[in-house]
Motif scaffolding. Structure first.
Motif, mmCIF file in Angstrom:
data_model
loop_
_atom_site.group_PDB
_atom_site.id
_atom_site.type_symbol
_atom_site.label_atom_id
_atom_site.label_comp_id
_atom_site.label_asym_id
_atom_site.label_seq_id
_atom_site.Cartn_x
_atom_site.Cartn_y
_atom_site.Cartn_z
ATOM 1 N N ALA A 206 1.123 -10.651 0.883
ATOM 2 C CA ALA A 206 1.251 -9.218 0.617
ATOM 3 C C ALA A 206 0.042 -8.459 1.140
ATOM 4 O O ALA A 206 -1.073 -8.996 1.232
ATOM 5 C CB ALA A 206 1.401 -8.988 -0.880
ATOM 6 N N ILE A 207 0.275 -7.205 1.476
ATOM 7 C CA ILE A 207 -0.803 -6.296 1.851
ATOM 8 C C ILE A 207 -0.696 -5.048 0.991
ATOM 9 O O ILE A 207 0.359 -4.761 0.419
ATOM 10 C CB ILE A 207 -0.745 -5.910 3.342
ATOM 11 C CG1 ILE A 207 0.573 -5.165 3.657
ATOM 12 C CG2 ILE A 207 -0.892 -7.140 4.231
ATOM 13 C CD1 ILE A 207 0.617 -4.581 5.055
ATOM 14 N N ARG A 208 -1.789 -4.316 0.885
ATOM 15 C CA ARG A 208 -1.771 -3.049 0.151
ATOM 16 C C ARG A 208 -1.449 -1.926 1.128
ATOM 17 O O ARG A 208 -2.020 -1.861 2.215
ATOM 18 C CB ARG A 208 -3.118 -2.795 -0.538
ATOM 19 C CG ARG A 208 -3.424 -3.783 -1.659
ATOM 20 C CD ARG A 208 -4.727 -3.436 -2.358
ATOM 21 N NE ARG A 208 -5.094 -4.426 -3.350
ATOM 22 C CZ ARG A 208 -4.758 -4.360 -4.639
ATOM 23 N NH1 ARG A 208 -4.047 -3.323 -5.070
ATOM 24 N NH2 ARG A 208 -5.148 -5.297 -5.479
ATOM 25 N N THR A 209 -0.552 -1.039 0.747
ATOM 26 C CA THR A 209 -0.165 0.096 1.570
ATOM 27 C C THR A 209 -0.248 1.358 0.719
ATOM 28 O O THR A 209 -0.360 1.277 -0.514
ATOM 29 C CB THR A 209 1.275 -0.065 2.101
ATOM 30 O OG1 THR A 209 2.209 0.281 1.064
ATOM 31 C CG2 THR A 209 1.545 -1.495 2.555
ATOM 32 N N PRO A 210 -0.195 2.535 1.320
ATOM 33 C CA PRO A 210 -0.190 3.772 0.530
ATOM 34 C C PRO A 210 0.977 3.852 -0.461
ATOM 35 O O PRO A 210 0.899 4.575 -1.461
ATOM 36 C CB PRO A 210 -0.078 4.869 1.593
ATOM 37 C CG PRO A 210 -0.677 4.260 2.822
ATOM 38 C CD PRO A 210 -0.283 2.822 2.767
ATOM 39 N N ASP A 211 2.047 3.092 -0.183
ATOM 40 C CA ASP A 211 3.215 3.116 -1.067
ATOM 41 C C ASP A 211 3.166 2.036 -2.129
ATOM 42 O O ASP A 211 3.981 2.046 -3.069
ATOM 43 C CB ASP A 211 4.503 2.954 -0.242
ATOM 44 C CG ASP A 211 4.700 4.082 0.741
ATOM 45 O OD1 ASP A 211 4.511 5.243 0.349
ATOM 46 O OD2 ASP A 211 5.030 3.800 1.906
ATOM 47 N N GLY A 212 2.244 1.089 -2.013
ATOM 48 C CA GLY A 212 2.157 -0.013 -2.951
ATOM 49 C C GLY A 212 1.932 -1.321 -2.219
ATOM 50 O O GLY A 212 1.829 -1.352 -0.988
#
Length: 268
Positions: A206-212
């Motif tokens: 997983a990666i962190r994105t502005p959406d979650g």
């Protein structure tokens, strides 16, 4: 000028043409018509490039397999006058054209509604050239359906997102804070992808994105989903369902416009 024998008949060659007695020589006009027809046939079959025509926007839309897409919606956004867009659909050959001979600049986008697993999805199509153009000049703007890849101007991806909310509590050690980046998600296609092609299993951290947190740029499809935390199996549930299992099957749902997500809850 020289003479040669063609199939037993005396013929004369003049300026590269073979003139046989009793057979009319092709005219320049006939040759041009045949060439123009060939170019049009090539354009309709996806061979070669369409030519720019003053005051006209035209182009071709094809699928992931390179075949024409009928019924794609082309929007030429008039950047001078508000709400004065030109809208046209592609024909059976994936071609479209619309007059743009007005004093304005246009930016062109394309989309297509598809039915997949009982749901209707709006997919954005990828431009071959995303630059704006002056209406009187005319332009050719071709589009392709892409399941993945970055959109122009860093506006996201053509693929969809699988996002999750991770329960931070470790039942084996309540003092350990669980990190989203340690989650690995596996997506196994359940049947063909949205374009009819056969997908492959995706396993990513997983990666962190502005959406979650989660996975981005995932091809539109139906997936069997499982996850683990540093090798430890996670329980998987749809967001706000209150139900968990070792794996589940899920479809993407609309977030906004042509943006689709699968939202999950995970816990050890």
């Amino acid at each position: 000028m020289r003479r040669l024998l063609v199939a037993g008949v005396l013929a004369v060659t003049l300026s590269g043409c073979v003139i046989t007695p009793g057979v009319p020589a092709p005219s320049d006009t006939q040759g041009r018509v045949e060439q123009d027809g060939a170019r049009q046939d090539d354009a309709r079959q996806g061979k070669g490039d369409l030519e720019v025509e003053a005051g006209v926007l035209k182009g071709r839309v094809v699928g992931t397999d390179g075949k024409p897409i009928q019924g794609a919606e082309i929007v030429a956004d008039n950047q001078l006058l508000y709400d004065s867009n030109l809208v046209v659909s592609t024909d059976a050959d994936g071609l479209y054209r619309v007059d743009t001979d007005v004093a304005a600049t246009f930016h062109v986008t394309a989309s297509k509604k598809i039915d997949f697993n009982g749901k209707t999805y709006l997919v954005e199509l990828a431009p071959e050239d995303d630059t704006s153009f002056a209406g009187p000049t005319g332009a050719v703007r071709n589009f392709t359906w892409k399941l993945t890849g970055e959109k122009p101007d860093d506006l996201g991806h053509y693929g969809s997102s699988v996002l999750f909310y991770l329960d931070s509590v470790d039942p084996q050690n309540s003092e350990v804070y669980l990190e989203d980046e340690n989650v690995e998600v596996t997506l196994t296609p359940e049947g063909p992808l949205a374009d009819g092609s056969q997908g492959s299993t995706i396993t990513r951290k997983a990666i962190r994105t502005p959406d979650g947190s989660g996975l981005v740029d995932v091809p539109l499809g139906r997936y069997r989903i499982s996850a683990n935390y540093q090798g430890r199996p996670l329980q998987v549930g749809l967001r706000n369902s209150g139900q968990y299992a070792a794996e589940l099957v899920a479809d993407f749902t609309q977030h906004i416009s042509s943006v689709y997500w699968i939202e999950l809850e995970l816990k050890l």
